[in-house]
Structures are given as structure tokens and as C-alpha cells.
Design a protein around this motif. Sequence first.
Motif, PDB file in Angstrom:
ATOM      1  N   PRO A   1       4.639   0.181   2.281  1.00 52.24           N
ATOM      2  CA  PRO A   1       3.706   0.936   1.427  1.00 52.24           C
ATOM      3  C   PRO A   1       2.689   0.046   0.737  1.00 52.24           C
ATOM      4  N   ASP A   2       3.028  -1.200   0.464  1.00 50.80           N
ATOM      5  CA  ASP A   2       2.034  -2.096  -0.135  1.00 50.80           C
ATOM      6  C   ASP A   2       2.274  -3.517   0.344  1.00 50.80           C
ATOM      7  N   VAL A   3       1.279  -4.369   0.124  1.00 50.32           N
ATOM      8  CA  VAL A   3       1.320  -5.695   0.715  1.00 50.32           C
ATOM      9  C   VAL A   3       2.362  -6.581   0.031  1.00 50.32           C
ATOM     10  N   GLU A   4       2.593  -6.323  -1.233  1.00 52.54           N
ATOM     11  CA  GLU A   4       3.607  -7.124  -1.926  1.00 52.54           C
ATOM     12  C   GLU A   4       4.998  -6.878  -1.366  1.00 52.54           C
TER      13      GLU A   4
ATOM     14  N   GLY B   1      -2.411  -7.230   5.886  1.00 53.89           N
ATOM     15  CA  GLY B   1      -2.634  -6.345   4.759  1.00 53.89           C
ATOM     16  C   GLY B   1      -3.283  -5.048   5.228  1.00 53.89           C
ATOM     17  N   ALA B   2      -3.193  -4.002   4.383  1.00 54.23           N
ATOM     18  CA  ALA B   2      -3.671  -2.677   4.797  1.00 54.23           C
ATOM     19  C   ALA B   2      -5.136  -2.710   5.223  1.00 54.23           C
ATOM     20  N   ASP B   3      -5.958  -3.386   4.457  1.00 57.47           N
ATOM     21  CA  ASP B   3      -7.387  -3.444   4.772  1.00 57.47           C
ATOM     22  C   ASP B   3      -7.609  -4.184   6.094  1.00 57.47           C
TER      23      ASP B   3
ATOM     24  N   GLY C   1      -3.441   2.769   4.205  1.00 57.51           N
ATOM     25  CA  GLY C   1      -2.927   2.126   2.990  1.00 57.51           C
ATOM     26  C   GLY C   1      -1.656   1.330   3.211  1.00 57.51           C
ATOM     27  N   GLU C   2      -1.068   1.418   4.413  1.00 54.95           N
ATOM     28  CA  GLU C   2       0.152   0.655   4.673  1.00 54.95           C
ATOM     29  C   GLU C   2      -0.163  -0.740   5.236  1.00 54.95           C
ATOM     30  N   SER C   3       0.642  -1.689   4.834  1.00 55.12           N
ATOM     31  CA  SER C   3       0.556  -3.024   5.425  1.00 55.12           C
ATOM     32  C   SER C   3       1.495  -3.093   6.623  1.00 55.12           C
TER      33      SER C   3
ATOM     34  N   ARG D   1      -0.834 -11.002  -4.622  1.00 51.75           N
ATOM     35  CA  ARG D   1      -1.252 -10.422  -5.907  1.00 51.75           C
ATOM     36  C   ARG D   1      -2.534 -11.068  -6.387  1.00 51.75           C
TER      37      ARG D   1
ATOM     38  N   GLU E   1      -5.515  -9.820  -4.413  1.00 58.06           N
ATOM     39  CA  GLU E   1      -5.909  -8.458  -4.810  1.00 58.06           C
ATOM     40  C   GLU E   1      -6.640  -8.464  -6.151  1.00 58.06           C
TER      41      GLU E   1
END
Lengths: 456, 456
Positions: free
Chosen positions: A219-222, A245-247, A272-274, A349, A352
Motif C-alpha cells: 500500500p505504501d513505499v515505506e 515506488g508507486a510513481d 498508489g501501490e508500490s 521517507r 517523499e
Amino acid sequence: MTGAGLDVATDARSLEAARADKSGQRATGRPMALVRAHSVADVQQCLRIAHARGLPVVPRGAGTGLAGGAMGGAGRLVLDLAGLDRILEIDAADGIAVVEAGVLNGDLNDALAPLGLWYAPDPASRAICSIGGNIATNAGGLLCAKYGVTREAVLGLSIVLADGTLLRTGRRTVKGVAGYDLTALFTGSEGTLGVIVEATVRVRPLPPGAPVTVAAAFPDVEAAASACSAVTAARLAPSILELMGADAFSRVADFLGPDALAGTPAADVAPGESFVVAQCDGRGAAEEAAGVLAAFASHGGRVELTEDAATGERLLAIRRAFHGALEARGSVLIEDVSVPRSALPAMFRAIEAISARTGIPIPTIAHAGDGNLHPNFVVEGDEPDDAVWSAADELFRAALALGGTLTGEHGVGVLKRRWLADELGPEQVEWQRRIKSLFDPSGILNPDVMFEPGMS
Amino acid sequence: MTGAGLDVATDARSLEAARADKSGQRATGRPMALVRAHSVADVQQCLRIAHARGLPVVPRGAGTGLAGGAMGGAGRLVLDLAGLDRILEIDAADGIAVVEAGVLNGDLNDALAPLGLWYAPDPASRAICSIGGNIATNAGGLLCAKYGVTREAVLGLSIVLADGTLLRTGRRTVKGVAGYDLTALFTGSEGTLGVIVEATVRVRPLPPGAPVTVAAAFPDVEAAASACSAVTAARLAPSILELMGADAFSRVADFLGPDALAGTPAADVAPGESFVVAQCDGRGAAEEAAGVLAAFASHGGRVELTEDAATGERLLAIRRAFHGALEARGSVLIEDVSVPRSALPAMFRAIEAISARTGIPIPTIAHAGDGNLHPNFVVEGDEPDDAVWSAADELFRAALALGGTLTGEHGVGVLKRRWLADELGPEQVEWQRRIKSLFDPSGILNPDVMFEPGMS
């Protein structure tokens, strides 16, 4: 250069091409000439002339560098080594190959594969980058955590020095400690100490069996970065562990189109997912892959495992398309920081936060198995402006504060020399300059690279 | 040295001990003093004084060197680093350890094992040799073919230079290419460029599962060597592949006595047979060991395989006892040539021929996985005489003619400097001397080592 018997080009197209590498940057002005070497003797002849006349020389392999280490600007002679493209020897029994500097990484591997062998250093650009350039930058790639960087694969070198003399270093044996390790000193020296013309490299048996590939969406890169750190902490050693990463993932997906993803786990990644791809090889690959899968799942990944080698290769092709995807859509500044592996989430982090503060998109991928990140600053216009460089400066400081380095595998080149002393400290930079002066007292070898001008 | 606050010994016993290393040789005369460093500041202080007064300094770790690289002779100050024995940090998540130079290889591994980690470079002397000495000689050992030599495990160094200044090189990350690789340059520099006081090293997860050991007895050493070459050629990568010639094996067996061999395959070795021990580790060890066993059997080996880790360790202990067995029975000159792996049988033939021609017994063992042989010339009396050195000269020439090196892992030291130019050529030796002069312009650092005197 007339009368020297060298293949010299001065046409606008050749000179323009020699101004740039794959960093997206370009040298100021055009080089005075491009010398295409076809033999070691040509390289020696070129350097003898340059040495006698005090002409600055920019050695250049396949031009795929990402740090501005081989860009020929005004007043520079570009020495093109692409014509040194012979594989001189493959000795399967001893596991070594001898190649000229211009041999492409992919071409060497194509020659080795039928013998059940491979050359492990594996930059994402392997199809188009040269072994000599790989050695000059001590290139990394996707497989380093398990198989080491280029330095570990180089046993010996032939180098043309600033005055045209030929120096041979190293050996053909696995071990050898006679004298200082000049082979390692020249590896990663970015054309500033001599011109690498030939290399004796170590080749390995291809891992037995098919690789097993694990893909996961987070769900997120972290969370993705934490999952990758957990793989290392669990003492697992996948041969490949790549994080997008998602982008970064969505830009590649858009660039490649849905057919490239169809039928692979990459097709199921939501906006939005990594995305993370791991590959395990050798005996016990399946068991190791199961461990990787468990680590991903316990960090919130939606996981898929495939034993199909073709699907695995398609997933890695998506990762390898990252640079091309960004390059095709405009300018980027490609960075290359590396941090201790446990600091991967903190580094994401920081990236971002820099992106949020500056408004600059920074799609990022990472060789997560060794803590090496490639944040790509998306640039408005042709060249990074002050705002981009200021954001990059923040990035470097964040990496150093986490115990990391400015450059994991691309080199210092022209683009990062400004920050070299921040990492190494003035004392070490001074010693590095002394080594440069020892091998190249008149400063003709790639003079724009690695060190800030006017400081020696 | 009075008033400097240093721990200085000048008693006969301390000075006598500092004259020798484990090569069985001894420096001419006694050193003027032994300085026992207890901190980096002590090392700096000692070098500041030595630099100011032009005193030659011999840095010394645990004194286990085999090339005369740390022997203090007349007029020398011996700088003993054994007191720098702190493990400063173990970071399990990032897979690194930071240690002072005097920490013993075995002690670091004892500290790592409860964390499931290990430091791979594994000299046979690991219980008694120091990490700093390992780095100064770029030590090898039994595991190099699979896990690399010391250089591959060293990420960064702290070095006290000739004038007492402290230089830090390298990094804490897996990858990093900012500037020239000074860490690699100092690794293997044998105390001639600076004094290594601290190191950041890479540690690895212990291989999962128990190792599988294969032992084999062969009717002659050439068959044993051919079997080992066949293992490499079959793309098998055992972690350990050790060969003991018949004479070497019988001397160790006599030294250890029958109880040490009882219940292991070593008990079944007949007189005149050569002995090979291979070990496979990690996932798929059993499958790989089966391949090794087949290769041995097809070359005439009487083979046994054991999955019992204790038996495997007992077999390796027999191999590791080789040096002690010879040392206990008189003087030996321990050599260290390395050849391309396919040349292993030819090198054994050359050794047998030299032994036959000269009448000097040369029991020999080999790290067969990487082509590194240790022929031990049995010496009448305390020191090798001209006949022994002449036989050693033949040995070196034979190794070089096979594409090999004078020294796979012990270093040049005092004992092999005479042959350095034969291997490297005069051009490269001249560049090596220039590097020496750059870092140590007054020539106070280990001046007897690596280069012939009076040639700079």
C-alpha cells in the motif's frame, strides 16, 4: 592529429553525440575531435599525442554513463573505445574471460551462456553498456547483494597511462596478493588515472535450475522498504530484490502499455501501490523464495510466486524499463544514493519529504537488497535548474546522515563532484588528488571528472 | 620514547618474540623496542615520534604471518597492535561489524555466531590471527572460492599514516563508488602504506542447515588434483575443497595420532594415498555434495560422504593441523603459490619433480577450489639454506610459467620480495614504489617488506 594514422572524426554529428551520456546532461561546448580507437596501439598513439601537446582526453565506452563521466566538452579530445570489441579468450575450465574494453556486457554474456557460464555484474543497461565502462565506474546492478559489484569480478587489467605507456595489473588466478592491488585502484577510477583497454574477468557457472520469482504490491513505499529490510534481516539472500515506488511503477506501466504487464503479477498492481520483485536462484531457490514470500506477506504485501522463468524475466524487464520510460517522457536527473539496508524506509521517507516540500516529482526505484536507491528528479525543460540541484543537495545530505553514500554505482562524474568532500572529508579528498597527480601529473585524463576544478 | 606515555618494552624476551613470525624465519638482530598500543591515539603518538626521528616501524598484529611481513630486526621499532582488541559494533540488521585491528578472527566469529552471522574470511590460523593482520595481507583461507578473500569483506578502514595522521576510508554500505578505492589499496599493503587500526567489515548470515562433507583418498596426488579440477569444471561450488598430498597427510596423521582420525574417513587412508576433503553448505548442500562425490569417484577416489557436522569438523581440523604438525617437527619454508585451477595437476607434477631433483621433502596441501598450493620445504637446521631457496626459486618460476602467482594469500613480506619483479614486471613494480613513496615519503613503514632494498 593528422598523419598519426588514427581514425579521427570532427563532423558535427559525431561531436554532438560525444557531448552527452545517458544522464540527460551535456557538456558545455563541443569536443575538438573524436578519436575512434580500433586497437590498443591506437589508444597508446592517441595518448602519446595528447600528452605531448597537453590535450585533455575524455575516455568513452558505450556512452551509457549516468554521472557525466564521459562527456566531451569544449577543448576536449574524446577517445572512443567502442571499437575495442573483441572477446579475446574464454577459459571455461578456469572460469575466466579476457575481453577488450568495448565489449558489451550483454555480448559477453551471450558468448558465455552456451558454455553454462555468466559474467555476474549486471547493470540494468547491460544490453548496451561496455565492460570497460562498467570497470571504469565499478558498476553495480541488480545482482550485487548476492554476487558482488564489478570489482569482485575483475582479476586483471591492461591500462594505457597518460603518457601512452601500457601497464598490466592483476592476474589469472582466483587469489593473488603480490604487491598493491592496482587492479582495484583503477576499477572505479572513471578514466582519471588511465584508460582501461583490456580486462581479465572472473566468470561463474550459471546457477543450476530455474529461478523462482516473488512479486508483491504494497500500500505504501515505506511498507515495501520495510519488507525488503525484513528479507535481509531474515538472513535470506535473493539474487534480485528490486523495489519500485508507486510513481515509478505507474510511469513504467504507462510507458510499456498493458500488454507488457498482462498475465504477470504486475497487472494486478493498483494505483498508489508500490511494487517489489524478488528472485531466488540456485539449489534451494524454492525454499528461499517461500521465505521471501512470507516476509513480504507479514509486511502487508499482496504476494504472488512464480516458478515460470519467462514470467520472472518479464517482471524484471518492467523494472529495467524504468530509465527508458523516464527518458522517453522528458528530462530527469537520475540519482544514486546508497544507505545501510536498515535505513531504506527512512531514506524513502526523506525522498517523499523532499518531493512534497519542493513540488518536484521524484519517482524512485531501489536495489533494495543492497540499499541502493535511484531517485529520479523529473525536470522541467532540458536541464536541471537550481531548484532541482538544491533538492538533490538535500537528498545527498539525507543519505550521508543515514550513514550512506552519494553514489552506490554510477560514479561521481561531473555531476556529483561538488559533494565529494562532504562524503569523504577534505583529508581523504587530498589523498585522492595526490593519487590522481601521481598517475596523471599534467592532468590530461578526464580532467572535469571526480574533483572540483582549481582545488589541487 | 620516554615521556611519551606509551607502553614500551625493551626486555630481551619481548624483543626476541618480535623478531619472528610463523614463517619460521627471524629478522637479523633485535628491534630497538616494542611499543604496545592500547588505543588509536597510541598508534598515532608512536608514529609521530617515529616520523620526527626517522625511525623505521614494523606494524605487527598477532604475529601469525607466513612471509616475514611483521618481523622486527635491528634498528626497528615494532608497533604491536594486539591491544587494540575491541569489537566496537555488530549491526545484525545491516550485516556489518566494526572492529579494532587486534581483534582475533576467531573471537569475532564467536561473537557473531549467536546472532546467526559470521565473518567469512577463514585463514587456517583463524583462532590465533588478527583481523588487522588479515586485512594487511589480504588473507585468504579455506572458503575463498565460494566466499571471496578478505578484500571482499572489508568495507572501510581507519588507518594511521606515516606522520601519525588518521585517515578514514570506505563506508558502511554494501555498494559505494565515491572516489578511488583506497580501502582496497590498503588491503594487502602489508603495513607499508599505513597502519590499519580499525575496520568496518561485512558479515554474512550463517548458511542454513548443516554442511555435508565428502572425503576421498586417491592413489596419487595428480589424480586428486585432477578430481578437484573436475569439480570446478562440473560447475560445482563446494565451500571448502582441500587437498593434502600423501606426505602432508601422513605427517599430520603421525602428529595428531590415531585417536584424532578414528571414526572418520581419514582413518582409512592408506600409506601413499592423497586425501581430499570437500564441504558443501547452504540450501541444496546434499545435492551438491552428491555431485562432488561423483566427480571424485570418477577420478579414482575412494569416497565417503557424511552429513554429520561433527565428523566434518574433525576432518577439517586434520587439515588445519598441517602447519602445526610441520612446525612441531623442525623448520620448514612455507610457500604459497597459486595457479589457474586447471593447472593444479601440472603444479603438483612440478613440485614432485623439484623434490625428486633436490632431495628436499616438500609436503604440500592445496586450497584446491581456488588453485592455491602450500608446498612446505622441509629444512635441515634452523634456516632455509641456499639449496632450499634455489628449490623455491624453481617453484616460483614453475608457478609463473603456468600463469600463476608467487603468493596467493600470505603476502610478499621479506621472504618473497626478491621475486616480485619476476611476477609484476619492472614497470608495475616502479608504479608500486611510487605509491609507497607517496604515502610514506621517508620510508619508515615496514621498510624491509615487499620491495628489494636500494632500488627506489
